[in-house]
Design a protein around this motif. Structure first.
Motif, mmCIF file in Angstrom:
data_model
loop_
_atom_site.group_PDB
_atom_site.id
_atom_site.type_symbol
_atom_site.label_atom_id
_atom_site.label_comp_id
_atom_site.label_asym_id
_atom_site.label_seq_id
_atom_site.Cartn_x
_atom_site.Cartn_y
_atom_site.Cartn_z
ATOM 1 N N PRO A 1 37.721 33.274 27.103
ATOM 2 C CA PRO A 1 38.537 34.127 27.972
ATOM 3 C C PRO A 1 38.001 35.554 28.099
ATOM 4 O O PRO A 1 38.153 36.188 29.145
ATOM 5 C CB PRO A 1 39.914 34.109 27.293
ATOM 6 N N GLU A 2 37.385 36.052 27.055
ATOM 7 C CA GLU A 2 36.903 37.430 27.078
ATOM 8 C C GLU A 2 35.772 37.641 28.085
ATOM 9 O O GLU A 2 35.559 38.762 28.557
ATOM 10 C CB GLU A 2 36.436 37.847 25.682
ATOM 11 N N THR A 3 35.033 36.588 28.409
ATOM 12 C CA THR A 3 33.883 36.742 29.301
ATOM 13 C C THR A 3 34.058 36.048 30.649
ATOM 14 O O THR A 3 33.278 36.301 31.571
ATOM 15 C CB THR A 3 32.611 36.195 28.620
ATOM 16 N N ALA A 4 35.049 35.189 30.786
ATOM 17 C CA ALA A 4 35.266 34.463 32.044
ATOM 18 C C ALA A 4 35.981 35.350 33.058
ATOM 19 O O ALA A 4 36.687 36.292 32.703
ATOM 20 C CB ALA A 4 36.085 33.209 31.779
ATOM 21 N N GLU A 5 35.810 35.033 34.340
ATOM 22 C CA GLU A 5 36.518 35.771 35.387
ATOM 23 C C GLU A 5 37.959 35.281 35.553
ATOM 24 O O GLU A 5 38.848 36.050 35.912
ATOM 25 C CB GLU A 5 35.790 35.642 36.725
ATOM 26 N N LEU A 6 38.172 33.992 35.302
ATOM 27 C CA LEU A 6 39.488 33.374 35.507
ATOM 28 C C LEU A 6 39.972 32.791 34.185
ATOM 29 O O LEU A 6 39.241 32.047 33.530
ATOM 30 C CB LEU A 6 39.368 32.270 36.564
ATOM 31 N N VAL A 7 41.193 33.142 33.810
ATOM 32 C CA VAL A 7 41.779 32.643 32.565
ATOM 33 C C VAL A 7 43.011 31.810 32.901
ATOM 34 O O VAL A 7 43.889 32.246 33.659
ATOM 35 C CB VAL A 7 42.164 33.800 31.620
ATOM 36 N N LYS B 1 36.379 32.036 44.705
ATOM 37 C CA LYS B 1 35.714 32.303 45.987
ATOM 38 C C LYS B 1 36.357 33.493 46.692
ATOM 39 O O LYS B 1 35.657 34.358 47.248
ATOM 40 C CB LYS B 1 35.791 31.062 46.873
ATOM 41 N N SER B 2 37.676 33.568 46.664
ATOM 42 C CA SER B 2 38.365 34.661 47.358
ATOM 43 C C SER B 2 38.195 35.998 46.660
ATOM 44 O O SER B 2 38.476 37.043 47.240
ATOM 45 C CB SER B 2 39.860 34.342 47.491
ATOM 46 N N ASN B 3 37.741 35.966 45.405
ATOM 47 C CA ASN B 3 37.541 37.190 44.635
ATOM 48 C C ASN B 3 36.059 37.536 44.463
ATOM 49 O O ASN B 3 35.707 38.356 43.614
ATOM 50 C CB ASN B 3 38.188 37.053 43.254
ATOM 51 N N GLU B 4 35.212 36.934 45.272
ATOM 52 C CA GLU B 4 33.787 37.266 45.223
ATOM 53 C C GLU B 4 33.562 38.721 45.598
ATOM 54 O O GLU B 4 34.165 39.242 46.554
ATOM 55 C CB GLU B 4 32.991 36.370 46.185
ATOM 56 N N LYS B 5 32.684 39.379 44.866
ATOM 57 C CA LYS B 5 32.347 40.773 45.162
ATOM 58 C C LYS B 5 31.062 40.817 45.978
ATOM 59 O O LYS B 5 30.163 40.010 45.774
ATOM 60 C CB LYS B 5 32.168 41.558 43.861
ATOM 61 N N PRO B 6 30.967 41.779 46.890
ATOM 62 C CA PRO B 6 29.711 41.943 47.629
ATOM 63 C C PRO B 6 28.544 42.159 46.665
ATOM 64 O O PRO B 6 28.722 42.658 45.555
ATOM 65 C CB PRO B 6 29.961 43.182 48.494
#
Length: 350
Positions: A25-31, A342-347
């Motif tokens: 959880p500390e390194t993942a984008e989604l928990v 996908k919806s939270n992808e950063k440029p």
């Protein structure tokens, strides 16, 4: 035994995480947090056992998703499951069942027999909500996107509250057979049938709830939905009628999505699907969306440029002799994880 490197094309790993993924959880984008709780269910119980069943079923799916290829590589992690919630749920479910039986037998909530039971259940639900809100807040404050696996539909309240404290305004895409707009149903303030009523009351940051595939609701719920500017109703029969007249599902999805703001929370009650997908869910209702229609709707949401800020999958009821509910829950969860990332992808320049 030495741990082998993770192979996404290999055999699913039964390591206690959703999808058998190796992320922390500390390194993942989604928990993903779990809520093994189903105290107030009105008909069929069992959703408290869904997190474990979905974890088990999820190791059997393959990782390629053409709608969000490779998104999982950014990290989907499983927070530790608080099994004290399940233990409390089992204990309070006895009280809740006795209250429900009493009411169905013609009793009333003012009878001495049920007053204390209702109070115990309500106090327990408040504590569960606080537990989930605390879990969610921890990961949100660490910069994670948070999804919840229920449990019954009362369980996402704490996550939605946590999001309300951190976002100025957002909408909810609510896929469900029921409106869940009842006020303290059966005396239980935080009933599974009251989640959206409670959100409207307690989370003013929710500017719009788009209710999709609803098809079993009371006159009071229909009146509230019709009178509230914060609710957009896309009931199952109206959606079907539009399809019968020739409107494509693509056009209907765009209408639904257009009713929502830029940031959206997805609340996915599995009984929003036709019950061949979830035959053991607590309150199955004829009609509903196909699996592909539901996935296409979420994909339309993301293709519109809207951002999913969190989600839940609830009311999955595993059965010992039939795995279809857990299989469906795991695959809806997978699609939601991919679309959310996908919806939270950063440029590239960020």
């Amino acid at each position: 035994m030495e741990q082998k490197p993770f192979d996404p094309d290999g055999v699913g790993v039964d390591n206690g995480t959703y999808f058998g993924l190796p992320f922390d959880p500390e390194t993942a984008e989604l928990v993903l947090i779990s809520a093994p709780w189903d105290v107030t269910v009105s008909y069929g119980a069992g959703a408290a056992y869904a997190p474990d069943a979905v974890i088990e079923a999820s190791t059997q799916l393959d990782f390629y998703d053409p709608l969000a290829p490779g998104a999982w590589r950014r990290g989907i992690a499983t927070a530790d499951v608080d099994y004290s919630l399940q233990e409390t749920s089992q204990r309070l479910r006895v009280d809740a069942s006795r209250v429900i039986d009493h009411l169905e037998g013609g009793g009333c909530l003012e009878d001495d027999y049920v007053v204390r039971k209702v109070r115990r259940v309500n106090e327990g639900c408040v504590a569960m909500n606080a537990n989930i809100e605390t879990q969610a807040a921890r990961w949100l404050d660490a910069g994670k996107v948070v999804g919840l696996v229920g449990g019954d539909h009362s369980t996402p309240y704490g996550l939605i509250r946590a999001l309300g404290a951190r976002h100025a305004a957002f909408g909810i895409l609510h896929i469900d057979a029921h409106c869940d707009l009842r006020d303290a149903y059966e005396g239980f303030e935080f009933s599974h049938a009251s989640i959206m009523f409670n959100v409207l009351r307690d989370v003013p940051q929710v500017s719009r709830i788009a209710q999709v595939a609803v098809r079993d609701f009371s006159e009071a719920e229909a009146a509230l939905a019709a009178s509230s500017e914060r609710i957009a109703t896309f009931d199952d029969l109206t959606l079907a009628a539009a399809e019968f007249r020739g409107e494509t599902w693509d056009a209907q999805c765009r209408r639904i999505v257009d009713s929502l703001p830029a940031e959206v929370y997805v609340s996915f009650d599995i009984d929003g699907l036709s019950f061949d997908n979830c035959p053991h869910t607590g309150t199955p209702v004829c009609g509903g969306l196909s699996f592909n229609k539901a996935v296409y709707l979420v994909d339309t949401l993301v293709r519109s440029g809207r951002r999913i800020i969190g989600f839940d999958v609830v009311e999955v009821c595993p059965a010992s002799d039939d795995r279809i509910d857990a299989i469906t829950g795991a695959r809806i969860l997978w699609k939601l994880c991919g679309q959310t990332l996908k919806s939270n992808e950063k440029p590239n320049n960020e």
